[in-house]
Design an enzyme around this catalytic site. Structure first.
Site, PDB file in Angstrom:
ATOM      1  N   LYS A   1       0.486  -1.281   0.067  1.00 27.67           N
ATOM      2  CA  LYS A   1       0.138   0.276  -0.013  1.00 27.67           C
ATOM      3  C   LYS A   1       0.885   1.372  -0.276  1.00 27.67           C
ATOM      4  CE  LYS A   1      -1.759   1.808   3.871  1.00 27.67           C
ATOM      5  NZ  LYS A   1      -1.322   3.054   4.289  1.00 27.67           N
ATOM      6  N   ASN A   2       1.625   1.471   0.950  1.00 28.22           N
ATOM      7  CA  ASN A   2       2.587   2.491   1.254  1.00 28.22           C
ATOM      8  C   ASN A   2       3.386   2.912  -0.140  1.00 28.22           C
ATOM      9  OD1 ASN A   2       1.447   3.013   3.306  1.00 28.22           O
ATOM     10  ND2 ASN A   2       3.154   2.514   4.678  1.00 28.22           N
TER      11      ASN A   2
ATOM     12  N   CYS B   1      -4.247  13.215  12.488  1.00 30.00           N
ATOM     13  CA  CYS B   1      -4.924  11.980  12.458  1.00 30.00           C
ATOM     14  C   CYS B   1      -4.643  11.347  13.761  1.00 30.00           C
ATOM     15  CB  CYS B   1      -4.184  11.153  11.268  1.00 30.00           C
ATOM     16  SG  CYS B   1      -2.630  10.598  11.745  1.00 30.00           S
TER      17      CYS B   1
ATOM     18  N   ARG C   1       1.459  14.837  12.988  1.00 29.60           N
ATOM     19  CA  ARG C   1       2.106  14.518  11.611  1.00 29.60           C
ATOM     20  C   ARG C   1       2.292  15.780  10.771  1.00 29.60           C
ATOM     21  NH1 ARG C   1      -0.587   8.999   9.557  1.00 29.60           N
ATOM     22  NH2 ARG C   1       1.754   8.791   8.542  1.00 29.60           N
TER      23      ARG C   1
ATOM     24  N   ASP D   1       4.588   0.502  12.018  1.00 25.60           N
ATOM     25  CA  ASP D   1       3.479  -0.144  11.538  1.00 25.60           C
ATOM     26  C   ASP D   1       3.272  -1.434  11.786  1.00 25.60           C
ATOM     27  OD1 ASP D   1       2.844   2.150  10.173  1.00 25.60           O
ATOM     28  OD2 ASP D   1       3.249   1.833   8.380  1.00 25.60           O
TER      29      ASP D   1
ATOM     30  N   ARG E   1      -8.797   0.148   4.512  1.00 27.82           N
ATOM     31  CA  ARG E   1      -7.699   1.019   4.024  1.00 27.82           C
ATOM     32  C   ARG E   1      -6.314   0.261   3.564  1.00 27.82           C
ATOM     33  NH1 ARG E   1      -5.906   5.417   7.409  1.00 27.82           N
ATOM     34  NH2 ARG E   1      -4.537   5.637   5.762  1.00 27.82           N
TER      35      ARG E   1
HETATM   36  C1  UD1 Z   1       4.958   6.940   6.311  1.00 29.58           C
HETATM   37  C2  UD1 Z   1       3.856   5.652   6.147  1.00 29.58           C
HETATM   38  C3  UD1 Z   1       3.204   5.282   7.306  1.00 29.58           C
HETATM   39  C4  UD1 Z   1       4.295   4.823   8.500  1.00 29.58           C
HETATM   40  C5  UD1 Z   1       5.393   6.160   8.379  1.00 29.58           C
HETATM   41  C6  UD1 Z   1       6.522   5.826   9.484  1.00 29.58           C
HETATM   42  C7  UD1 Z   1       3.171   5.987   3.865  1.00 29.58           C
HETATM   43  C8  UD1 Z   1       1.856   6.403   3.009  1.00 29.58           C
HETATM   44  N1  UD1 Z   1       2.796   6.020   5.338  1.00 29.58           N
HETATM   45  O1  UD1 Z   1       4.099   7.944   6.801  1.00 29.58           O
HETATM   46  O2  UD1 Z   1       2.585   4.030   7.270  1.00 29.58           O
HETATM   47  O3  UD1 Z   1       3.742   4.862   9.764  1.00 29.58           O
HETATM   48  O4  UD1 Z   1       5.943   6.360   7.263  1.00 29.58           O
HETATM   49  O5  UD1 Z   1       7.433   4.510   8.902  1.00 29.58           O
HETATM   50  O6  UD1 Z   1       3.921   5.832   3.303  1.00 29.58           O
HETATM   51  N2  UD1 Z   1       7.216  14.339  10.726  1.00 29.58           N
HETATM   52  C9  UD1 Z   1       7.557  15.679  10.758  1.00 29.58           C
HETATM   53  N3  UD1 Z   1       7.510  16.546   9.765  1.00 29.58           N
HETATM   54  C10 UD1 Z   1       7.235  16.148   8.672  1.00 29.58           C
HETATM   55  C11 UD1 Z   1       7.023  14.865   8.223  1.00 29.58           C
HETATM   56  C12 UD1 Z   1       6.934  13.950   9.164  1.00 29.58           C
HETATM   57  O7  UD1 Z   1       7.925  15.935  11.913  1.00 29.58           O
HETATM   58  O8  UD1 Z   1       7.187  17.030   7.665  1.00 29.58           O
HETATM   59  C13 UD1 Z   1       7.264  13.498  11.482  1.00 29.58           C
HETATM   60  C14 UD1 Z   1       5.805  12.826  11.810  1.00 29.58           C
HETATM   61  O9  UD1 Z   1       5.047  13.640  12.563  1.00 29.58           O
HETATM   62  C15 UD1 Z   1       6.071  11.461  12.572  1.00 29.58           C
HETATM   63  C16 UD1 Z   1       7.607  11.170  11.924  1.00 29.58           C
HETATM   64  O10 UD1 Z   1       8.179  12.183  11.202  1.00 29.58           O
HETATM   65  O11 UD1 Z   1       6.135  11.375  13.760  1.00 29.58           O
HETATM   66  C17 UD1 Z   1       7.518  10.046  10.828  1.00 29.58           C
HETATM   67  O12 UD1 Z   1       6.843  10.496   9.583  1.00 29.58           O
HETATM   68  P1  UD1 Z   1       7.032   9.990   8.151  1.00 29.58           P
HETATM   69  O13 UD1 Z   1       8.122   9.375   8.096  1.00 29.58           O
HETATM   70  O14 UD1 Z   1       6.902  11.314   7.463  1.00 29.58           O
HETATM   71  O15 UD1 Z   1       5.826   9.218   7.727  1.00 29.58           O
HETATM   72  P2  UD1 Z   1       4.708   9.288   6.669  1.00 29.58           P
HETATM   73  O16 UD1 Z   1       5.481   9.445   5.420  1.00 29.58           O
HETATM   74  O17 UD1 Z   1       3.569  10.303   6.967  1.00 29.58           O
END
Ligand code: UD1
Length: 421
Positions: A22-23, A118, A123, A308, A400
């Site tokens: 999915k991701n 969420c 996030r 996850d 989802r």
């Molecule tokens: C992706 C995955 C999700 C998984 C996560 C961590 C997808 C669609 N989703 O989510 O299933 O749980 O990686 O492995 O691929 N953060 C910030 N600032 C930012 C971006 C992120 O502070 O601009 C923080 C987030 O709040 C969170 C952490 O970084 O605490 C990890 O986020 P990130 O690696 O960006 O996860 P996603 O890409 O949202």
């Protein structure tokens, strides 16, 4: 709204096919916006998140067709002329923010709604913004939307992320593929989904080195062409179903699985006394020795233990022999499954980002509520071995990210059915 009813007890025997990730798919689909030519993905999982991404791309003017019973998605962004990603779609799924980089690279302009909070945490998107600004975009927040502009195009730069964010790495990689010059992305995320995206972009003509390591180098090109790309196996679905025979007892072969996708997870299973072996077609997991040993788990960025899979691991440790400590380091509010597992008789003490689980002999069935995607599947896993009946409500979260969960587990002998309530 559907619920899933599980009658606990009874071992699992059989095979479970693992779907495409999915991701990975949620970042590969927006890559279509980078090219005028068609992008076709195969091994696509049939999930509501994929339908949401299709809807978002269509709202941006892309053509998206679902073929082969949903396992192939053919996209063309030839006529994609709308750079505005509307709140009504974006709010349904955070991964909608992955259109930001491609839209900006394609149109020199993007207006993308902020996804909002969420259930598992705030996030924010500061890392995405920081990276795209380093490539020359001007980004402002107005009325809940990010307005990003780069009228003269993007320019390669050195970008060091303060945290190896998966989504920020993906957005920056896609945008930098069409930037002028070289981008060096330092402290990049190393997840297998990043490698899959790089492989797809390379098949489209991008010049990318180092994906899967902490430093990714992208040499911008003038245009990308069409491609057909198979989506990698879903390591989170794999890890989830690897735990099913361990919790319920029995032996299951996970078709398409491989240890390389989940090394730190497999190390924890080994520490807990669980046997995992590679077969010709995937992985075999069996549990024949009664209760597993308690283990401590700390989530981390890849190659660490995946956040996850934390909820599912907690479901297993609820009946382990001894006390386990689970530490969540990626999201600040990711123990919402704990109160539901406690309703089933688990002994869990949550203090901030740490949960201490004292294993009990057996859980008991109960009505429980899914709070997010991975939490919902952890309740289903727990229910497989619980005494009596468990009813998991709000399973739209599950849909989802898990295709046909009741068919996959049911084929191995689980007593599981979906009901409309
Ligand atoms: C992706 C995955 C999700 C998984 C996560 C961590 C997808 C669609 N989703 O989510 O299933 O749980 O990686 O492995 O691929 N953060 C910030 N600032 C930012 C971006 C992120 O502070 O601009 C923080 C987030 O709040 C969170 C952490 O970084 O605490 C990890 O986020 P990130 O690696 O960006 O996860 P996603 O890409 O949202």
């Amino acid at each position: 709204m559907d619920s899933i009813i599980i009658q606990g007890g009874g071992e699992l025997q059989g095979q479970i096919p693992i779907a495409g990730a999915k991701n990975a798919c949620l970042t590969l689909m927006p890559a279509t916006l980078l090219s005028e030519e068609p992008l076709t993905l195969t091994n696509v999982p049939r999930l509501s998140d994929i339908a949401t991404m299709s809807q978002l791309l269509q709202s941006l003017g892309a053509e998206v067709s679902s073929l082969a019973d949903g396992q192939v998605v053919a996209m063309s962004s030839h006529g994609a002329d709308n750079p505005v990603a509307d709140y009504e779609i974006v709010r349904k799924m955070r991964a909608s923010n992955l259109v930001l980089g491609p839209l900006l690279a394609r149109h020199g302009r993007a207006v993308v709604s902020l996804p909002g909070g969420c259930a598992i945490g705030a996030r924010p998107m500061d890392l995405h913004i920081h990276g795209l600004e380093a490539l020359g975009a001007k980004i402002e927040l107005k009325d809940g939307y990010l307005h990003a502009d780069a009228p003269k195009g993007l320019k390669g730069a050195r970008i060091a992320l303060r945290f190896a964010s998966v989504g920020a790495t993906e957005n920056i990689m896609m945008a930098a593929s069409l930037a002028k010059g070289t981008t060096e992305l330092v402290n990049a995320a190393r997840e297998p989904e990043i490698v899959d995206l790089a492989n797809c972009l390379r098949a489209m003509g991008a010049e990318i080195e180092g994906a899967g390591s902490g430093t990714i180098t992208i040499e911008g090109v003038d245009r990308l062409h069409g491609a057909t790309h198979p989506v990698i196996a879903d390591r989170i679905e794999l890890g989830t179903y690897m735990l099913a025979p361990v919790i319920a007892g029995g032996e299951v072969e996970l078709l398409g699985g491989r240890i390389g996708l989940l090394e730190s997870f497999c190390e924890k299973l080994d520490e807990a006394g669980i046997s995992v072996s590679e077969t010709k077609n995937g992985l075999r997991v069996s549990c024949k020795n009664g209760r597993v040993r308690a283990v401590n788990v700390k989530t981390g960025v890849f190659p660490g233990f995946p956040t996850d899979l934390q909820a599912q691991m907690m479901a297993l440790l609820c009946t382990a022999d001894g006390e386990s400590v689970l530490e969540e380091t990626i999201f600040e509010n990711r123990f919402m499954h704990a109160p539901e597992l406690i309703r089933m008789g688990a002994q869990i003490d949550v203090q901030g980002g740490t949960a201490t689980v004292t294993g009990v002999e057996r859980l008991k069935g109960a009505p429980v509520m899914a709070t997010d995607l991975r939490a919902s599947v952890s309740l289903i896993l727990a229910a497989l071995a619980a005494e009596g009946e468990t009813v998991v409500s709000r399973v739209y979260h599950l849909d989802r990210g898990y295709e046909r969960v009741e068919e996959k587990l049911g084929a191995c002998g689980a007593r599981i059915e979906r009901v409309k309530t």
